[in-house]
Scaffold this motif. Structure first.
Motif: not given
Length: 368
Positions: A112-140
């Motif tokens: 949000r900060i980047v899009k409101e401030t700069y004229d730039i294209k934004v792509g997101v690469l997000s990493i999902m945890p394995s389903l065997t990881e701890d509950k807090l990681s899965l909640d997040n």
């Protein structure tokens, strides 16, 4: 995509390590590192004083996404001063985990900060945890994925891609990160010089940047007995999350070796704008399908929710001393409620416990 025009931003420990991997594999890229703990970035080879930002007064988030959100909100002026040094770039790739604290907690606000401030294209690469990881990681991860799949977030960015840690069998984080970097780097450089149907950086930019929505990356195997079998194998082994059956997109690109029939593959894809396609004779191993502007693959949200509901149901069973048998969610609920009615507790306490059964299936805290 012209790599020297891309700024790769690592958010949090996971994002910074993958960003460092991008720089190692693609020297033309420019990396920057943003985190709440300097200690977590000690193994990053390309970090320097000028390209790192540590949130003011922070010493790690402890996987607390709300705490991380406070970091970026309170430190916004310093963050903008840091980002101003890199405002010449045309495209920003933001890399973050979904299950950690700093990356997941700051991702939406950062975009949000980047899009409101700069004229730039934004792509997101997000990493999902394995389903065997701890509950807090899965909640997040569940919380952050809900944000990423919302129309409000998709208006902030130009593309979103999710990589799934659980797809790498027996792999440690270093191995997983290398596979993510290699696959996404191939997507960024998926150009060809074929005389028949050439794909250049301008074509590729349309796939990455001219679509609002999800970016599906599908590395293809050597040709199997049919295109259907090839696609099935590709989906089963793909570290990048794609819609299970949906092959609809805005712009798309297909680069395959000559074993594949380009027209046959293209006939399976419904493109709103155009579909760039080419054989690559110089690099027969460059087999990939890119689809931009896809619908968000909500199966991953359902998978996370189901895993958390199952864990919560098992937690209640342990509290009530039930046998550890295999039930589906509905059967678990019936079994637990039946046990509650036989416990002989007071009516009010029994009713409260019964209400808790409904809560746990929606990932809410319960009170015994």
């Amino acid at each position: 995509m012209e790599l020297n025009n891309i700024l790769v931003v690592g958010l949090g420990q996971c994002g910074c390590r993958i960003t460092d991997g991008f720089k190692s594999l693609n020297p033309e890229l420019t990396p920057i590192y943003i985190n709440s703990s300097e200690y977590d970035m000690l193994d990053c080879k390309h970090i320097r004083d000028y390209n790192k930002h540590i949130f003011n007064g922070a010493d790690g988030s402890g996987k607390d996404i709300n705490k991380a959100l406070e970091f970026i909100i309170e430190d916004k002026p310093r963050l903008l001063s840091f980002l101003d040094k890199f405002s010449q770039f045309k495209y920003m790739l933001v890399v973050s985990s979904l299950g950690g604290g700093t990356g997941a907690g700051t991702l939406t606000e950062f975009c949000r900060i980047v899009k409101e401030t700069y004229d730039i294209k934004v792509g997101v690469l997000s990493i999902m945890p394995s389903l065997t990881e701890d509950k807090l990681s899965l909640d997040n991860a569940l919380t952050t994925l809900k944000e990423l799949s919302s129309n409000k977030f998709l208006e902030l960015v130009d593309s979103v891609t999710v990589a799934n840690n659980g797809k790498v069998k027996g792999g440690n984080y270093a191995k997983i990160n290398r596979q993510i970097v290699k696959g996404f780097s191939q997507a960024l450089t998926l150009t060809t010089d074929s005389r028949e149907e050439r794909i250049d950086t301008s074509d590729l930019s349309k796939v990455f940047l001219n679509n609002k929505g999800y970016l599906s990356i599908l590395p293809m195997p050597e040709y199997c007995d049919s295109i259907e079998e090839s696609l099935l194998e590709a989906r089963e082994n793909n570290i990048f999350v794609c819609n299970s059956e949906d092959m609809e997109c805005g712009y798309g690109a297909i680069v395959l070796n000559e074993e594949y029939n380009l027209k046959e593959v293209a006939s399976l894809i419904n493109s709103d704008e155009t579909l760039f396609k080419s054989h690559d004779k110089e690099d027969p191993n460059k087999n990939m399908i890119l689809l931009g502007g896809c619908s968000f693959p909500r199966d991953i949200i359902n998978d996370l929710r189901t895993e958390l509901r199952t864990r919560n149901a098992k937690k209640v069973e342990r509290k009530l001393g039930l046998d550890d048998e295999e039930f589906d969610i509905d059967e678990r609920k019936k079994k637990i409620m039946s046990s509650l009615s036989e416990n002989g507790n007071s009516i009010s306490r029994n009713r409260r416990r019964t209400n808790n059964i409904n809560k746990i299936l929606d990932d809410e805290d319960i009170d015994f």
